[in-house]
Design a protein around this motif. Structure first.
Motif, PDB file in Angstrom:
ATOM      1  N   GLU A  14      36.527  43.546  56.357  1.00 22.36           N
ATOM      2  CA  GLU A  14      36.273  43.651  54.921  1.00 22.36           C
ATOM      3  C   GLU A  14      37.199  44.652  54.239  1.00 22.36           C
ATOM      4  O   GLU A  14      37.340  45.793  54.680  1.00 22.36           O
ATOM      5  CB  GLU A  14      34.823  44.056  54.666  1.00 22.36           C
ATOM      6  N   GLN A  71      43.158  42.867  43.715  1.00 22.86           N
ATOM      7  CA  GLN A  71      41.837  42.416  43.284  1.00 22.86           C
ATOM      8  C   GLN A  71      41.802  42.487  41.762  1.00 22.86           C
ATOM      9  O   GLN A  71      42.099  43.534  41.186  1.00 22.86           O
ATOM     10  CB  GLN A  71      40.748  43.323  43.834  1.00 22.86           C
ATOM     11  N   PRO A 119      42.381  36.173  51.698  1.00 20.06           N
ATOM     12  CA  PRO A 119      41.541  37.345  51.479  1.00 20.06           C
ATOM     13  C   PRO A 119      40.197  37.028  50.837  1.00 20.06           C
ATOM     14  O   PRO A 119      39.363  37.923  50.670  1.00 20.06           O
ATOM     15  CB  PRO A 119      42.398  38.204  50.539  1.00 20.06           C
ATOM     16  N   CYS A 120      39.982  35.761  50.462  1.00 19.34           N
ATOM     17  CA  CYS A 120      38.729  35.437  49.769  1.00 19.34           C
ATOM     18  C   CYS A 120      38.464  33.940  49.787  1.00 19.34           C
ATOM     19  O   CYS A 120      39.346  33.139  50.078  1.00 19.34           O
ATOM     20  CB  CYS A 120      38.778  35.932  48.327  1.00 19.34           C
ATOM     21  N   ASN A 135      36.006  40.405  49.979  1.00 22.74           N
ATOM     22  CA  ASN A 135      37.445  40.332  50.180  1.00 22.74           C
ATOM     23  C   ASN A 135      37.787  40.813  51.592  1.00 22.74           C
ATOM     24  O   ASN A 135      37.200  41.781  52.074  1.00 22.74           O
ATOM     25  CB  ASN A 135      38.185  41.190  49.151  1.00 22.74           C
ATOM     26  N   HIS A 147      31.995  36.526  47.448  1.00 27.12           N
ATOM     27  CA  HIS A 147      32.924  37.436  46.783  1.00 27.12           C
ATOM     28  C   HIS A 147      33.370  38.625  47.631  1.00 27.12           C
ATOM     29  O   HIS A 147      33.889  39.616  47.121  1.00 27.12           O
ATOM     30  CB  HIS A 147      32.331  37.911  45.456  1.00 27.12           C
ATOM     31  N   TRP A 207      36.544  48.587  46.614  1.00 24.20           N
ATOM     32  CA  TRP A 207      37.533  48.515  47.682  1.00 24.20           C
ATOM     33  C   TRP A 207      37.256  49.617  48.695  1.00 24.20           C
ATOM     34  O   TRP A 207      36.775  50.685  48.372  1.00 24.20           O
ATOM     35  CB  TRP A 207      38.961  48.650  47.128  1.00 24.20           C
ATOM     36  N   VAL A 228      42.104  36.937  43.272  1.00 21.46           N
ATOM     37  CA  VAL A 228      42.901  37.806  44.137  1.00 21.46           C
ATOM     38  C   VAL A 228      44.322  37.271  44.161  1.00 21.46           C
ATOM     39  O   VAL A 228      44.534  36.065  44.362  1.00 21.46           O
ATOM     40  CB  VAL A 228      42.330  37.857  45.571  1.00 21.46           C
ATOM     41  N   LEU A 267      48.132  43.044  47.970  1.00 24.55           N
ATOM     42  CA  LEU A 267      46.928  42.299  47.594  1.00 24.55           C
ATOM     43  C   LEU A 267      46.348  42.962  46.354  1.00 24.55           C
ATOM     44  O   LEU A 267      46.165  44.172  46.323  1.00 24.55           O
ATOM     45  CB  LEU A 267      45.916  42.307  48.732  1.00 24.55           C
ATOM     46  N   GLY A 309      37.717  32.715  52.978  1.00 25.86           N
ATOM     47  CA  GLY A 309      38.145  34.074  53.275  1.00 25.86           C
ATOM     48  C   GLY A 309      38.024  34.427  54.742  1.00 25.86           C
ATOM     49  O   GLY A 309      36.996  34.159  55.364  1.00 25.86           O
TER      50      GLY A 309
END
Length: 219
Positions: free
Chosen positions: A181, A157, A72-73, A108, A106, A168, A191, A155, A211
């Motif tokens: 995204e 953050q 995810p990142c 996600n 940065h 988000w 994360v 997930l 990511g």
């Protein structure tokens, strides 16, 4: 590569403040001192480009695969362990945590294609992102996605000592696609992924992830 929309306002105010500082240094603070004014200008340019690179938006192509859990990142894998996840699953899960330094992109990304089943934001502390309690005490957002095969992953953050805003885009009931995204964390953070125990983890501690590209696990 372009600039992410989350950076527009910060970049504008950063440029405005730095410009004001340089005008003051030239005409008021260091009048006639060319060396001091030049030094402030150099520091200002370096600072602006550091902030600029933080909000970069690279072009990524995600190899879509329903069996893969994609990173995810961007960052470094710092945790791989079996834990009890008390917020949503309330049972044992496989946790994979990725630390994002201020130099990482940065953005996600959604790690799988599926449907968002749960979204929850928690205000909290700003412990350093690698602190064991940051996952439960820091400002954070939890997003649960159900894959096409019925498997669910969570997930999370997590804000860090420098990160003071989590963004988000996921909403409950929303269909999402792998590699699109999910959100953005501003300045140094991490994360966490909580996977089924039978998920086959493909990364190792200390490994660098990209990511939307790196395969973290197979479902």
């Amino acid at each position: 590569m372009t600039i992410h929309k989350e950076g527009y306002q910060i970049l504008f105010w950063t440029a405005f403040i730095l410009l004001a500082v340089n005008v003051l240094s030239v005409f008021y603070l260091f009048t006639g001192n060319q060396t001091a004014s030049t030094l402030i200008l150099i520091v200002s340019v370096v600072l602006f480009f550091l902030v600029l690179q933080f909000f970069r938006k690279p072009r990524r192509t995600t190899p879509l695969n329903d069996k893969h859990v994609i990173s995810p990142c961007d960052g470094t894998v710092v945790v791989i362990e079996e834990v009890n996840e008390p917020e949503y699953f309330k049972e044992a899960r496989r946790q994979v945590s990725i630390f994002m330094s201020p130099l990482n992109v940065h953005i996600n990304f959604h790690p799988i294609t599926g449907t968002v089943k749960y979204v929850k934001y928690y205000p909290g502390k700003y412990l350093v992102a690698w602190h064991p309690k940051s996952s439960t005490e820091n400002e954070r957002t939890s997003v649960v996605i159900q894959a096409k095969n019925g498997a669910e992953i969570l997930l999370r953050q997590i804000a860090g000592a420098l990160a003071r805003r989590i963004v988000w885009y996921a909403k409950e009931g929303q269909p999402v696609e792998q590699g699109h995204e999910l959100g953005f964390i501003k300045f140094g953070s991490r994360v966490d992924l909580f996977l089924p125990l039978d998920a086959e983890v493909k990364v190792k501690i200390g490994e660098k992830t990209k990511g939307g590209v790196t395969v973290v696990a197979d479902l």
